[in-house]
Design a protein around this motif. Structure first.
Motif, PDB file in Angstrom:
ATOM      1  N   ILE A 118       3.105  15.075   1.061  1.00 34.60           N
ATOM      2  CA  ILE A 118       3.290  14.214   2.167  1.00 34.60           C
ATOM      3  C   ILE A 118       4.656  13.280   2.148  1.00 34.60           C
ATOM      4  CG2 ILE A 118       2.554  12.261   3.564  1.00 34.60           C
ATOM      5  CD1 ILE A 118      -0.502  13.271   3.139  1.00 34.60           C
ATOM      6  N   LYS A 119       5.610  13.007   2.719  1.00 29.82           N
ATOM      7  CA  LYS A 119       6.799  12.231   2.624  1.00 29.82           C
ATOM      8  C   LYS A 119       6.242  10.920   2.918  1.00 29.82           C
ATOM      9  CE  LYS A 119      10.239  15.944   3.301  1.00 29.82           C
ATOM     10  NZ  LYS A 119      11.185  16.497   4.005  1.00 29.82           N
ATOM     11  N   THR A 120       6.589   9.894   2.091  1.00 29.00           N
ATOM     12  CA  THR A 120       6.025   8.893   2.288  1.00 29.00           C
ATOM     13  C   THR A 120       6.731   8.179   3.553  1.00 29.00           C
ATOM     14  OG1 THR A 120       5.818   8.346  -0.102  1.00 29.00           O
ATOM     15  CG2 THR A 120       5.997   6.300   1.273  1.00 29.00           C
ATOM     16  N   GLU A 121       7.900   8.380   3.649  1.00 26.24           N
ATOM     17  CA  GLU A 121       8.721   8.016   4.913  1.00 26.24           C
ATOM     18  C   GLU A 121       8.153   8.439   6.357  1.00 26.24           C
ATOM     19  OE1 GLU A 121      11.366  11.270   2.931  1.00 26.24           O
ATOM     20  OE2 GLU A 121      10.126   9.505   2.323  1.00 26.24           O
ATOM     21  N   PHE A 138      -4.122   6.023   7.980  1.00 24.12           N
ATOM     22  CA  PHE A 138      -2.712   6.459   8.211  1.00 24.12           C
ATOM     23  C   PHE A 138      -2.577   7.694   9.113  1.00 24.12           C
ATOM     24  CE2 PHE A 138      -4.177   8.368   4.421  1.00 24.12           C
ATOM     25  CZ  PHE A 138      -3.357   9.854   4.367  1.00 24.12           C
ATOM     26  N   THR A 139      -1.315   7.821   9.493  1.00 24.07           N
ATOM     27  CA  THR A 139      -0.831   9.153  10.299  1.00 24.07           C
ATOM     28  C   THR A 139       0.441   9.552   9.662  1.00 24.07           C
ATOM     29  OG1 THR A 139       0.363   7.955  12.005  1.00 24.07           O
ATOM     30  CG2 THR A 139      -1.744   8.380  12.497  1.00 24.07           C
ATOM     31  N   VAL A 140       0.729  10.859   9.652  1.00 23.09           N
ATOM     32  CA  VAL A 140       1.861  11.668   9.172  1.00 23.09           C
ATOM     33  C   VAL A 140       2.452  12.252  10.388  1.00 23.09           C
ATOM     34  CG1 VAL A 140       2.719  13.076   7.362  1.00 23.09           C
ATOM     35  CG2 VAL A 140       0.523  11.956   7.006  1.00 23.09           C
ATOM     36  N   LEU A 160       0.674  -1.161  -0.002  1.00 30.13           N
ATOM     37  CA  LEU A 160      -0.128  -0.032   0.223  1.00 30.13           C
ATOM     38  C   LEU A 160       0.981   1.162  -0.065  1.00 30.13           C
ATOM     39  CD1 LEU A 160      -2.685  -1.349   2.423  1.00 30.13           C
ATOM     40  CD2 LEU A 160      -3.053  -0.756   0.200  1.00 30.13           C
ATOM     41  N   LYS A 161       2.086   1.412   0.806  1.00 28.22           N
ATOM     42  CA  LYS A 161       2.836   2.298   0.878  1.00 28.22           C
ATOM     43  C   LYS A 161       3.465   2.674  -0.537  1.00 28.22           C
ATOM     44  CE  LYS A 161       4.880   3.931   5.186  1.00 28.22           C
ATOM     45  NZ  LYS A 161       6.215   4.138   5.770  1.00 28.22           N
ATOM     46  N   TYR A 162       3.864   1.603  -1.413  1.00 26.21           N
ATOM     47  CA  TYR A 162       4.466   1.558  -2.550  1.00 26.21           C
ATOM     48  C   TYR A 162       3.379   2.444  -3.344  1.00 26.21           C
ATOM     49  CZ  TYR A 162       6.618   0.609  -6.991  1.00 26.21           C
ATOM     50  OH  TYR A 162       7.289   0.685  -8.172  1.00 26.21           O
ATOM     51  N   VAL A 163       2.195   1.897  -3.766  1.00 24.90           N
ATOM     52  CA  VAL A 163       1.381   2.432  -4.576  1.00 24.90           C
ATOM     53  C   VAL A 163       0.518   3.656  -4.400  1.00 24.90           C
ATOM     54  CG1 VAL A 163       0.746   0.063  -5.468  1.00 24.90           C
ATOM     55  CG2 VAL A 163      -0.703   1.132  -3.900  1.00 24.90           C
ATOM     56  N   MET A 164       0.721   3.950  -3.222  1.00 24.13           N
ATOM     57  CA  MET A 164       0.314   5.221  -2.678  1.00 24.13           C
ATOM     58  C   MET A 164       1.310   6.508  -2.754  1.00 24.13           C
ATOM     59  SD  MET A 164      -3.094   5.245  -2.099  1.00 24.13           S
ATOM     60  CE  MET A 164      -3.139   6.799  -1.237  1.00 24.13           C
TER      61      MET A 164
END
Length: 249
Positions: A40-43, A71-73, A27-31
Motif C-alpha cells: 500500500i502506498k502511504t500517499e 482508512f481507505t486506499v 498515525l500515517k508516519y508510524v504505519m
C-alpha cells in the motif's frame, strides 16, 4: 515535528503523551512501513477516522494505548487496523531502565525480523515466530519520540492473562513458544559463527548472565545449593500439578 537527537536522515514526529494528542499525521508516519509491507502506498491512504484509548492493563515501565485506525486506499472500501502502542517510562524513574528499552528496540527492530527471515529460509514446519506483528519501533532515549507498536492481539481473539490461567495446557503452550524463539535464536547464532558474531551484528544485545557465571563463583554457588531445592519444594506444595516438572529439575 522535531529531530530526534540520534537521527541524522529523517525527522521523527513526537509520540503522543495522552489520548488527545493522537493525530492522523502521526498515525500515517508510524504505519508507513506496515503499509509498504502490505503493498500500500502511504500517499494513497486516507485515514478517515481513528480512536485512541488507554489500555485497560498498564505496566510499571510504560504507558500503553489501543488505537483503532479506519482508512481507505485510493477511495476504496474502508479498512480497519488495531494497534498496541507502548510508550516507555519518562521522568527521573526512567533512568535505570534505558538499557532495557535499548534492548527492546533492538529486538523489535532488528533481532526478531532477522529471526523471522531465517525461519522462512530454513524451516519447513514452523513458518512464523510466535510473536505479535511488529509495526513500528523507535527509541533514542529523549523521552519525546520513543514508541513501540505491535499488533493488537485482543482484536485477533487473544485474551489478557487473568487469575486461573496457569493451567497445564497454557503453561505448555508458553513453553512451546519460548522453545521456538530460543531454538531459532540458537540455530541462527550457530549459523553466523557463535556468540561473538551475534554481538557484532546486534551490539545492543548485551550477553546476559550464564549458569556458568553463577556456578563459577563460590558464594553464588553456595546460595544456589542452599535455596534451589527448597524453592522446588515450595512450587510443588503451591501447585501439585507442577510435580512432573519439579522432579525433572
Amino acid at each position: 515535528m522535531a529531530r530526534c537527537e540520534t537521527e541524522t536522515e529523517y525527522v521523527v514526529p513526537p509520540t503522543p503523551t495522552c489520548v488527545g494528542e493522537f493525530s492522523r499525521e502521526w498515525l500515517k508516519y508510524v504505519m508507513d512501513d506496515w503499509f509498504a509491507k502490505n503493498n500500500i502506498k502511504t500517499e494513497s491512504v486516507d485515514i478517515v477516522n481513528f480512536s485512541a484509548a488507554l489500555n485497560s492493563l498498564q505496566g510499571l515501565l510504560s504507558t500503553t494505548y489501543i488505537v483503532d485506525i479506519y482508512f481507505t486506499v485510493n477511495n476504496t472500501d474502508e479498512q480497519h487496523k488495531s494497534i498496541f502502542l507502548k510508550v516507555p517510562l519518562t521522568g527521573p524513574g526512567a533512568t535505570n531502565f534505558k538499557a532495557v528499552n535499548v534492548r527492546e528496540h533492538s529486538m523489535l527492530g532488528q533481532v526478531l525480523p532477522t529471526m523471522q527471515h531465517f525461519i522462512e529460509a530454513h524451516c519447513t514446519d514452523i513458518l512464523r515466530l510466535p510473536i505479535p506483528e511488529i509495526i513500528y519501533s523507535h527509541y533514542c532515549g529523549d523521552e519525546i519520540h520513543d514508541a513501540f507498536i505491535l499488533q493488537n492481539l485482543v482484536e485477533e481473539g487473544f485474551e489478557p492473562f487473568k487469575s486461573g490461567d496457569l493451567a497445564e495446557e497454557n503453561l505448555k503452550s508458553c513453553l512451546e513458544c519460548l522453545a521456538q524463539l530460543h531454538g531459532t535464536g540458537l540455530a541462527y547464532k550457530f549459523s553466523v559463527g557463535g556468540t561473538k558474531q551475534i554481538l557484532e551484528e546486534f551490539p545492543e544485545m548485551q550477553e546476559q548472565a550464564q549458569i556458568k557465571d553463577i556456578l563459577d563463583n563460590r558464594d553464588t554457588r553456595k546460595c544456589v545449593r542452599r535455596n534451589y531445592l527448597p524453592f522446588l519444594k515450595y512450587l510443588e506444595i503451591s501447585d501439585p500439578g507442577l510435580l512432573n516438572y519439579t522432579t525433572f529439575l
